[in-house]
Design a protein around this motif. Structure first.
Motif, short mmCIF file in Angstrom:
data_model
loop_
_atom_site.label_atom_id
_atom_site.label_comp_id
_atom_site.label_asym_id
_atom_site.label_seq_id
_atom_site.Cartn_x
_atom_site.Cartn_y
_atom_site.Cartn_z
N ASP A 133 0.76 -1.12 0.08
CA ASP A 133 -0.04 0.04 -0.07
C ASP A 133 0.90 1.16 0.10
O ASP A 133 0.49 2.17 -0.64
N HIS A 134 1.98 1.34 0.96
CA HIS A 134 2.83 2.47 0.93
C HIS A 134 3.47 2.63 -0.38
O HIS A 134 3.76 3.74 -0.77
N TRP A 135 3.81 1.51 -0.80
CA TRP A 135 5.00 1.66 -1.86
C TRP A 135 4.17 2.16 -3.13
O TRP A 135 4.56 2.89 -3.90
N MET A 136 2.96 1.79 -3.23
CA MET A 136 1.99 2.21 -4.39
C MET A 136 1.60 3.50 -4.27
O MET A 136 1.58 4.38 -5.16
N HIS A 137 1.29 4.01 -3.17
CA HIS A 137 0.85 5.39 -2.85
C HIS A 137 1.92 6.28 -3.11
O HIS A 137 1.58 7.49 -3.39
N ASP A 225 0.72 -0.49 -12.34
CA ASP A 225 -0.24 0.58 -12.30
C ASP A 225 -1.66 0.10 -12.79
O ASP A 225 -2.73 0.57 -12.60
N LEU A 226 -1.53 -0.85 -13.89
CA LEU A 226 -2.57 -1.47 -14.57
C LEU A 226 -3.53 -2.30 -13.43
O LEU A 226 -4.59 -2.40 -13.60
N ALA A 227 -2.70 -3.04 -12.75
CA ALA A 227 -3.38 -4.08 -12.11
C ALA A 227 -3.86 -3.42 -10.87
O ALA A 227 -5.06 -4.03 -10.44
N CYS A 228 -3.48 -2.15 -10.42
CA CYS A 228 -4.16 -1.70 -9.36
C CYS A 228 -5.08 -0.52 -10.01
O CYS A 228 -5.51 0.30 -9.14
N GLY A 229 -5.34 -0.50 -11.13
CA GLY A 229 -6.35 0.37 -11.64
C GLY A 229 -5.85 1.83 -11.52
O GLY A 229 -6.97 3.01 -11.53
N ARG A 230 -4.81 2.17 -11.96
CA ARG A 230 -4.34 3.53 -11.79
C ARG A 230 -4.18 4.48 -12.93
O ARG A 230 -4.40 5.61 -12.86
N ILE A 231 -4.27 3.93 -13.76
CA ILE A 231 -3.87 4.52 -15.09
C ILE A 231 -4.67 4.07 -16.34
O ILE A 231 -5.26 2.69 -16.38
N ASP A 232 -4.99 4.70 -17.44
CA ASP A 232 -5.60 4.23 -18.45
C ASP A 232 -4.86 3.16 -19.17
O ASP A 232 -3.77 3.78 -19.63
N PRO A 233 -5.18 2.36 -19.58
CA PRO A 233 -4.25 1.04 -20.31
C PRO A 233 -3.72 1.58 -21.74
O PRO A 233 -2.81 1.28 -22.23
N GLU A 234 -4.59 2.68 -22.45
CA GLU A 234 -4.09 2.95 -23.84
C GLU A 234 -2.77 3.72 -23.67
O GLU A 234 -1.96 3.73 -24.63
N GLY A 235 -2.51 4.16 -22.41
CA GLY A 235 -1.03 5.09 -22.29
C GLY A 235 -0.07 3.98 -22.40
O GLY A 235 1.02 4.18 -23.40
N PRO A 236 0.26 3.17 -21.71
CA PRO A 236 1.24 2.26 -21.63
C PRO A 236 1.10 1.47 -23.04
O PRO A 236 2.18 0.97 -23.36
N ILE A 237 0.06 1.25 -23.62
CA ILE A 237 -0.09 0.36 -24.93
C ILE A 237 0.66 1.13 -25.98
O ILE A 237 1.34 0.83 -26.83
N ALA A 238 0.18 2.43 -25.89
CA ALA A 238 0.68 3.35 -26.90
C ALA A 238 2.17 3.63 -26.84
O ALA A 238 2.85 3.59 -27.93
N ALA A 239 2.70 3.73 -25.64
CA ALA A 239 4.15 3.78 -25.32
C ALA A 239 4.93 2.59 -25.62
O ALA A 239 6.19 2.57 -25.42
N GLY A 240 4.31 1.70 -25.88
CA GLY A 240 5.09 0.36 -25.99
C GLY A 240 5.61 -0.44 -24.57
O GLY A 240 6.28 -1.37 -24.73
N LEU A 241 5.07 0.18 -23.64
CA LEU A 241 5.42 -0.47 -22.21
C LEU A 241 4.58 -1.88 -21.99
O LEU A 241 4.81 -2.70 -21.22
N VAL A 242 3.39 -2.04 -22.68
CA VAL A 242 2.42 -3.27 -22.66
C VAL A 242 2.26 -3.58 -24.16
O VAL A 242 1.75 -3.02 -25.08
#
Length: 262
Positions: A133-137, A225-242
């Motif tokens: 929890d602390h690491w993510m926050h 970030d994606l597993a914890c629901g923090r960001i829109d998946p389209e961002g890392p997909i577009a960046a090639g991170l996923v």
């Protein structure tokens, strides 16, 4: 190093890094929207410190001894009334007290049965979840503030473990991997890990799959970030991170449906 020592060391590292972050903030930085929709940076810290205030001085006798989470709301109300610097000072004081408490405990206490946020477990697992929890926050705040994060090392490995433990649920319920299918999570970057899932009536982790039907290739921080629901998946997909290989339909769906917690 024992499990207890590793958990305490990782909590200490998280709290030290959080102290550095929050102690450096000024003015409007406290009002920046974090990756948690309901909280600014100030709100995230209010949550972090209030939970630890509630846990201070408490130890489980067994799984029948619930943690005093009913006290958290009052602590949050008081924390939200503080200025950012006042709250940062309080957090440093509370976390120092928690370090002293945890360092005084032995392996028997950490092995003791305890209710945790994910159900019955041990006090050790409870504290590992607190570390997650602390690491993510911290990253929920640092990233919107444009501050760099170090996303590797033992604390990052422990945080990833909490997602790893739910990989069967993620693959089976969130991704919807069909019966008989297999999947590989190829996690790279600051933390590297190969995780395999097979569906045989239910999705479960297995040691290895020679030729999985689909492989999801993820940067470790993007995965968290994606597993914890923090960001829109389209961002890392577009960046090639996923990216994905194998079954393109399942891979594309998986990349957009990893979220299992907030």
């Amino acid at each position: 190093m024992s499990e207890r020592e590793l958990i305490v060391d990782n909590l200490k590292a998280c709290w030290a890094s959080c102290n550095e972050l929050y102690g450096s903030l000024e003015g409007d930085q406290w009002d920046v929207q974090s990756h948690c929709p309901d909280w600014t940076t100030h709100g995230v810290l209010a949550h972090q410190v209030s939970v630890e205030q509630a846990l201070s001085g408490w130890l489980p006798e067994s799984v029948e001894t619930p943690p005093p989470f009913g006290d958290v709301a009052g602590y949050v109300t008081a924390a939200m009334a503080m200025s950012g610097p006042e709250l940062a000072a309080l957090a440093a004081e509370v976390w120092a007290g928690r370090v002293a408490e945890l360092e005084a405990l032995d392996d028997e206490v950490f092995a003791r049965g305890s209710i945790t946020p994910v159900g019955p477990g041990t006090y050790s697992r409870f504290m590992a979840i607190r570390e997650f929890d602390h690491w993510m926050h911290e990253r929920d705040c640092r990233t919107p503030l444009g501050m760099p994060t170090g996303n590797g090392g033992p604390a990052a490995e422990m945080a990833l473990n909490e997602v790893h433990l739910s990989i069967g649920y993620i693959a089976g319920k969130r991704v919807g991997l069909p019966d008989g299918a297999t999947m590989r999570f190829d996690i790279t970057g600051a933390v590297e890990r190969d995780v395999y899932v097979q569906v045989d009536g239910r999705a479960r982790e297995v040691d290895h799959v020679e030729n999985p039907d689909v492989t999801l290739h993820c940067d470790s921080m993007a995965f968290m970030d994606l597993a914890c629901g923090r960001i829109d998946p389209e961002g890392p997909i577009a960046a090639g991170l996923v990216t994905w290989s194998g079954d393109a339909e399942i891979g594309a769906h998986a990349a957009r449906n990893l979220r299992f917690t907030m």
